[in-house]
Design a protein around this motif. Structure first.
Motif, PDB file in Angstrom:
ATOM      1  N   ILE A   1      63.324  59.511 -65.722  1.00 50.68           N
ATOM      2  CA  ILE A   1      62.898  60.894 -65.932  1.00 50.68           C
ATOM      3  C   ILE A   1      64.125  61.791 -65.767  1.00 50.68           C
ATOM      4  CG2 ILE A   1      61.502  62.809 -65.055  1.00 50.68           C
ATOM      5  CD1 ILE A   1      59.853  60.686 -66.526  1.00 50.68           C
ATOM      6  N   GLU A   2      64.359  62.618 -66.794  1.00 52.87           N
ATOM      7  CA  GLU A   2      65.463  63.580 -66.774  1.00 52.87           C
ATOM      8  C   GLU A   2      64.859  64.979 -66.666  1.00 52.87           C
ATOM      9  OE1 GLU A   2      68.679  61.140 -69.476  1.00 52.87           O
ATOM     10  OE2 GLU A   2      67.209  62.394 -70.532  1.00 52.87           O
ATOM     11  N   GLU A   3      65.321  65.729 -65.685  1.00 51.47           N
ATOM     12  CA  GLU A   3      64.734  67.039 -65.394  1.00 51.47           C
ATOM     13  C   GLU A   3      65.359  68.145 -66.230  1.00 51.47           C
ATOM     14  OE1 GLU A   3      62.124  67.459 -63.646  1.00 51.47           O
ATOM     15  OE2 GLU A   3      62.006  65.537 -62.629  1.00 51.47           O
ATOM     16  N   SER A   4      64.533  69.091 -66.632  1.00 53.12           N
ATOM     17  CA  SER A   4      64.978  70.281 -67.339  1.00 53.12           C
ATOM     18  C   SER A   4      66.028  71.008 -66.504  1.00 53.12           C
ATOM     19  CB  SER A   4      63.778  71.198 -67.593  1.00 53.12           C
ATOM     20  OG  SER A   4      64.191  72.385 -68.193  1.00 53.12           O
ATOM     21  N   GLY A   5      67.068  71.493 -67.183  1.00 54.44           N
ATOM     22  CA  GLY A   5      68.110  72.247 -66.488  1.00 54.44           C
ATOM     23  C   GLY A   5      69.242  71.400 -65.947  1.00 54.44           C
ATOM     24  N   THR A   6      69.152  70.076 -66.112  1.00 53.13           N
ATOM     25  CA  THR A   6      70.233  69.202 -65.654  1.00 53.13           C
ATOM     26  C   THR A   6      71.115  68.823 -66.844  1.00 53.13           C
ATOM     27  OG1 THR A   6      68.905  67.185 -65.952  1.00 53.13           O
ATOM     28  CG2 THR A   6      68.784  68.257 -63.795  1.00 53.13           C
ATOM     29  N   ILE A   7      72.168  68.092 -66.554  1.00 55.92           N
ATOM     30  CA  ILE A   7      73.066  67.575 -67.587  1.00 55.92           C
ATOM     31  C   ILE A   7      72.862  66.069 -67.636  1.00 55.92           C
ATOM     32  CG2 ILE A   7      75.482  67.321 -68.307  1.00 55.92           C
ATOM     33  CD1 ILE A   7      74.454  70.225 -68.363  1.00 55.92           C
ATOM     34  N   ASP A   8      72.677  65.520 -68.848  1.00 57.11           N
ATOM     35  CA  ASP A   8      72.423  64.083 -68.962  1.00 57.11           C
ATOM     36  C   ASP A   8      73.716  63.280 -68.855  1.00 57.11           C
ATOM     37  OD1 ASP A   8      73.686  64.073 -71.465  1.00 57.11           O
ATOM     38  OD2 ASP A   8      71.855  63.721 -72.597  1.00 57.11           O
ATOM     39  N   TRP A   9      73.598  61.973 -68.911  1.00 59.33           N
ATOM     40  CA  TRP A   9      74.735  61.058 -68.750  1.00 59.33           C
ATOM     41  C   TRP A   9      75.821  61.270 -69.798  1.00 59.33           C
ATOM     42  CZ3 TRP A   9      75.981  57.788 -72.721  1.00 59.33           C
ATOM     43  CH2 TRP A   9      75.034  57.689 -73.737  1.00 59.33           C
ATOM     44  N   ALA A  10      75.483  61.823 -70.962  1.00 66.56           N
ATOM     45  CA  ALA A  10      76.455  62.029 -72.035  1.00 66.56           C
ATOM     46  C   ALA A  10      77.045  63.443 -72.006  1.00 66.56           C
ATOM     47  CB  ALA A  10      75.802  61.764 -73.394  1.00 66.56           C
ATOM     48  N   GLY A  11      76.627  64.264 -71.027  1.00 69.08           N
ATOM     49  CA  GLY A  11      77.157  65.608 -70.906  1.00 69.08           C
ATOM     50  C   GLY A  11      76.364  66.675 -71.626  1.00 69.08           C
ATOM     51  N   PHE A  12      75.179  66.331 -72.152  1.00 70.86           N
ATOM     52  CA  PHE A  12      74.331  67.293 -72.857  1.00 70.86           C
ATOM     53  C   PHE A  12      73.326  67.920 -71.890  1.00 70.86           C
ATOM     54  CE2 PHE A  12      75.437  64.264 -76.304  1.00 70.86           C
ATOM     55  CZ  PHE A  12      76.053  65.157 -77.169  1.00 70.86           C
ATOM     56  N   PRO A  13      73.012  69.209 -72.074  1.00 71.31           N
ATOM     57  CA  PRO A  13      71.989  69.822 -71.218  1.00 71.31           C
ATOM     58  C   PRO A  13      70.600  69.275 -71.565  1.00 71.31           C
ATOM     59  CG  PRO A  13      72.780  71.387 -72.872  1.00 71.31           C
ATOM     60  CD  PRO A  13      73.605  70.144 -73.015  1.00 71.31           C
ATOM     61  N   VAL A  14      69.801  69.065 -70.548  1.00 71.77           N
ATOM     62  CA  VAL A  14      68.419  68.631 -70.722  1.00 71.77           C
ATOM     63  C   VAL A  14      67.574  69.899 -70.768  1.00 71.77           C
ATOM     64  CG1 VAL A  14      66.506  67.316 -69.732  1.00 71.77           C
ATOM     65  CG2 VAL A  14      68.855  66.457 -69.524  1.00 71.77           C
ATOM     66  N   GLU A  15      66.942  70.145 -71.899  1.00 66.79           N
ATOM     67  CA  GLU A  15      66.219  71.398 -72.107  1.00 66.79           C
ATOM     68  C   GLU A  15      64.790  71.373 -71.592  1.00 66.79           C
ATOM     69  OE1 GLU A  15      66.712  72.397 -76.229  1.00 66.79           O
ATOM     70  OE2 GLU A  15      68.897  72.517 -76.009  1.00 66.79           O
ATOM     71  N   ARG A  16      64.192  70.188 -71.471  1.00 66.63           N
ATOM     72  CA  ARG A  16      62.841  70.077 -70.935  1.00 66.63           C
ATOM     73  C   ARG A  16      62.696  68.701 -70.288  1.00 66.63           C
ATOM     74  NH1 ARG A  16      59.217  69.346 -76.367  1.00 66.63           N
ATOM     75  NH2 ARG A  16      60.843  68.463 -77.630  1.00 66.63           N
ATOM     76  N   ARG A  17      61.730  68.588 -69.399  1.00 64.94           N
ATOM     77  CA  ARG A  17      61.511  67.313 -68.696  1.00 64.94           C
ATOM     78  C   ARG A  17      61.249  66.233 -69.746  1.00 64.94           C
ATOM     79  NH1 ARG A  17      59.899  65.861 -63.357  1.00 64.94           N
ATOM     80  NH2 ARG A  17      58.643  63.964 -63.333  1.00 64.94           N
ATOM     81  N   GLN A  18      61.990  65.140 -69.628  1.00 67.71           N
ATOM     82  CA  GLN A  18      61.854  64.083 -70.626  1.00 67.71           C
ATOM     83  C   GLN A  18      62.030  62.710 -70.005  1.00 67.71           C
ATOM     84  OE1 GLN A  18      64.922  65.117 -73.433  1.00 67.71           O
ATOM     85  NE2 GLN A  18      66.573  64.318 -72.181  1.00 67.71           N
ATOM     86  N   GLY A  19      61.433  61.730 -70.669  1.00 63.33           N
ATOM     87  CA  GLY A  19      61.674  60.342 -70.328  1.00 63.33           C
ATOM     88  C   GLY A  19      62.838  59.833 -71.161  1.00 63.33           C
ATOM     89  N   HIS A  20      63.617  58.954 -70.597  1.00 67.08           N
ATOM     90  CA  HIS A  20      64.745  58.341 -71.308  1.00 67.08           C
ATOM     91  C   HIS A  20      64.605  56.832 -71.154  1.00 67.08           C
ATOM     92  CE1 HIS A  20      69.356  58.359 -72.146  1.00 67.08           C
ATOM     93  NE2 HIS A  20      68.764  57.314 -72.689  1.00 67.08           N
ATOM     94  N   ILE A  21      64.321  56.160 -72.260  1.00 64.60           N
ATOM     95  CA  ILE A  21      64.135  54.706 -72.239  1.00 64.60           C
ATOM     96  C   ILE A  21      65.491  54.022 -72.314  1.00 64.60           C
ATOM     97  CG2 ILE A  21      63.206  52.732 -73.513  1.00 64.60           C
ATOM     98  CD1 ILE A  21      60.827  54.499 -74.264  1.00 64.60           C
ATOM     99  N   VAL A  22      65.712  53.084 -71.403  1.00 60.04           N
ATOM    100  CA  VAL A  22      66.953  52.312 -71.352  1.00 60.04           C
ATOM    101  C   VAL A  22      66.618  50.847 -71.073  1.00 60.04           C
ATOM    102  CG1 VAL A  22      68.329  54.291 -70.532  1.00 60.04           C
ATOM    103  CG2 VAL A  22      67.298  52.735 -68.871  1.00 60.04           C
TER     104      VAL A  22
END
Length: 186
Positions: free
Chosen positions: A88-109
């Motif tokens: 789960i990636e939270e809105s307002g954070t920066i993801d592993w690739a350096g992109f802003p997370v705009e809304r709460r999302q799941g990231h499948i890995v």
């Protein structure tokens, strides 16, 4: 292989004490012929990791964890047949690739199904469980990142309802190569 009859496997989250099986399945995945396209680490890197690393990794995505869930397919005799992990990636954070997370999302890995079980419907069942957990955790969308040359995976993700978002991520380890974001909206 044809679709498996109900009862031939169980889809469930990993338990915190199953780190040895988590490690064994990950090492098997990293020996797959397309592992260099599917995973950001190598077998050689993973095999050198300490038991503590694997224990902590398993606890972070076990059945009681809140920010991640690793779902496995357990077959006859307890053999692990495949796995999907959702972060789960939270809105307002920066993801592993350096992109802003705009809304709460799941990231499948970490998608992997043993070769002899591919095409059986098992991957679809793993994704269904992972997606159910993501939606129940409040994800507004679910995404995954796939290497542009991994045609087998891209085809599977499209069959599961994911579509390219237009976002690409350059691979530092392979200049000129990119990974493509695929998304699924509820």
């Amino acid at each position: 292989m044809t679709a498996l009859p109900p009862g031939d496997y169980v889809i469930r989250p990993v338990r915190a004490d199953e780190w040895i099986a988590v490690r064994e399945l990950r090492l098997r995945a990293l020996r797959d012929p397309v592992a260099h396209l599917a995973f950001l680490e190598t077998y050689e890197q993973a095999v050198e990791r300490s038991d503590t690393y694997w224990q902590e990794r398993t606890v972070r995505s076990a059945e009681d964890a809140e920010g991640a869930r690793q779902v496995i397919a357990e077959g006859p005799g307890g053999q692990w047949l495949g796995s999907v992990t959702v972060l789960i990636e939270e809105s307002g954070t920066i993801d592993w690739a350096g992109f802003p997370v705009e809304r709460r999302q799941g990231h499948i890995v970490g998608v992997f199904v043993r070769g002899e079980w591919r095409g059986s419907g098992l991957t679809k069942a793993l994704f269904a469980a992972g997606l159910d957990w993501a939606w129940a955790s409040g994800a507004e969308r679910v995404r995954l990142i796939v290497h542009e040359e991994n045609g087998r995976a891209r085809g599977l993700y499209r069959k599961l309802g994911f579509a390219p978002s237009g976002v690409t991520v350059p691979l530092a380890a392979a200049p000129g190569a990119v990974e493509v974001e695929y998304v699924l909206e509820p």
